[in-house]
Design an enzyme around this catalytic site. Structure first.
Site, mmCIF file in Angstrom:
data_model
loop_
_atom_site.group_PDB
_atom_site.id
_atom_site.type_symbol
_atom_site.label_atom_id
_atom_site.label_comp_id
_atom_site.label_asym_id
_atom_site.label_seq_id
_atom_site.Cartn_x
_atom_site.Cartn_y
_atom_site.Cartn_z
ATOM 1 N N GLU A 1 1.450 -9.646 11.551
ATOM 2 C CA GLU A 1 1.285 -9.206 10.168
ATOM 3 C C GLU A 1 2.656 -9.013 9.504
ATOM 4 O OE1 GLU A 1 -1.561 -5.868 7.963
ATOM 5 O OE2 GLU A 1 -1.208 -5.775 10.127
ATOM 6 N N ASP B 1 0.782 -1.234 0.000
ATOM 7 C CA ASP B 1 0.000 0.000 0.000
ATOM 8 C C ASP B 1 0.817 1.290 0.000
ATOM 9 O OD1 ASP B 1 -1.665 -2.144 0.502
ATOM 10 O OD2 ASP B 1 -2.781 -1.173 2.105
#
Length: 429
Positions: free
Chosen positions: A397, A171
């Site tokens: 993550e 992102d």
């Protein structure tokens, strides 16, 4: 920590994140089904239950649009308030090409799906054949790849363009910084940040970045996700996205051959994408770059995206890529997993999303690439670190690439799935 312990802990996470037909990336931060997440998750699930791995892909294809696209997100209508932008933002039911029985985003994600389908088949070919798994998925995958070649070849280069940083899967990578300067930061949508309830603000993109993300999403949605908006300000050719497209075309060739269908056109398309990718290689950078379709410029930033063409068989630049991988900007920095961004860069941040931390899917793919290049020792070392760090830190993550300190949300599904794969006995595959 033994492989059996890693596998047992990973299995607990995958079971907890299973939602009847699919797996959510994380129960709090990511409560819907994400496209490329599900493919990575299914690869791990295939070691536990090829049938469940097949269900994962079936659930994803239930959200496929009539134009062939596989959407970034298939929304759970009961959790729309827990992620932004959600189904209420996209209103996909009002669009002609969107599926009638699923609410989805209009964006897409990297095309690792055919690769995953082929790996699921290989995990248990007899079960796959009994369930007509490849027969069911082959036409869906063909439609998906046709969408990429027909609707996303925006630069007429043979490469697919991404229309939003979210579509790249990375992102807030430095690869998008210059292009994002063109994007206004005054979006119309109120900026709610449910993500900050599950992760520290220092580990996530900023409010200003989110405003730009929402502006792009509004623009794309308001043009009915048609891929032809002539004034759209963000069009990038990403080496990671296109590497996975080429790899998945090779997987489609394998699938076609298994089904007794012609495979040559898939091989040819893979080779065309690979040839076009060569235009993104910068020798002095030591890796591939992203290209800005709007002005033709290459972005000279060394990122994990630019190393992942190592996955492509016969890559003529493999020697240079390996030198970069093992040099001071990546593993030579003392890293235990592959940094997402040049560790020597002044703006490298080992805790901030895609601007430095190591992600488990990226290191897993590098290990796959090293295997393909015959570096079994290097691949094994990386997989050992993947499994140990994942299980030791409750499947985070992402992690600090040097210290292994955990960041982002925990009990992350692709981390668990790929740790399970990394801990498995590869001789039995």
């Amino acid at each position: 920590m033994t492989p059996d312990m890693i596998s047992a802990r990973a299995t607990v996470v995958l079971e907890a994140n299973w939602r009847t037909s699919h797996t959510v990336p994380a129960g709090g931060l990511y409560p819907h089904q994400w496209s490329w997440d599900s493919s990575f998750i299914a690869i791990g699930l295939s070691l536990l239950s090829p049938r469940r791995a097949g269900q994962e892909m079936d659930a994803l294809f239930a959200g496929q649009w009539r134009d062939g696209r596989l959407p970034q997100i298939i929304f759970d209508p009961h959790r729309d308030q827990d992620y932004a932008p959600g189904a209420a933002f996209w209103q996909s039911g009002s669009l002609a090409d969107a599926p009638a029985r699923a609410e989805t985003a209009g964006f897409i994600q990297p095309p690792n799906h055919a690769w995953a389908v082929w790996k699921i088949h290989q995990a248990d070919p007899d079960e796959s054949r009994r369930r007509s798994f490849l027969e069911r998925n082959y036409p869906r995958l063909v439609d998906w790849h046709n969408y990429l070649s027909q609707r996303r070849n925006r630069g007429a280069s043979g490469l697919a363009s991404v229309v939003h940083p979210w579509e790249s899967g990375t992102d807030n990578s430095p690869l998008w910084d210059v292009a994002m300067k063109r994007v206004p930061s005054e979006c119309r949508t109120p900026l709610e940040r449910p993500d900050l309830q599950h992760a520290d603000a220092g580990e996530r993109p900023s409010q200003k970045e989110y405003a730009k993300y929402f502006w792009l999403a509004e623009r794309y949605r308001d043009h009915e996700c048609d891929d032809v908006d002539p004034e759209y300000p963000f069009l990038m050719e990403d080496p990671l996205f296109n590497t996975l497209w080429a790899l998945s075309e090779y997987a489609l060739a394998d699938i076609a051959s298994e089904l007794g269908l012609p495979a040559a056109h898939h091989m040819q398309r893979a080779q065309k994408v690979i040839a076009a990718l060569d235009e993104l290689f910068i020798p002095e950078l030591g890796c591939y770059a992203a290209r800005d379709v709007l002005d033709g410029s290459l972005v000279p930033k060394a990122t994990i995206n630019g190393l992942l063409p190592l996955l492509l068989p016969g890559n003529p630049n493999a020697e240079v890529l390996l030198e970069t991988l093992h040099g001071p900007r990546f593993m030579g920095s003392g890293a235990v997993m592959v940094p997402s961004y040049d560790a020597t860069a002044l703006d490298h941040d080992p805790a901030l999303y895609w601007r430095g931390p190591a992600w488990f899917n990226m290191s897993w793919m590098i290990a796959e690439a090293l295997d393909g290049l015959g570096d079994v020792k290097g691949a094994t070392s990386l997989r050992n670190n993947i499994g140990f760090l994942a299980a030791s830190h409750d499947f985070p993550e992402y992690v600090d690439p040097r210290t292994g300190a955990a960041h982002g949300t925990r009990k992350f599904s692709w981390t668990a799935a790929l740790a399970l794969d990394a801990a498995s006995d590869r001789s039995k595959r």
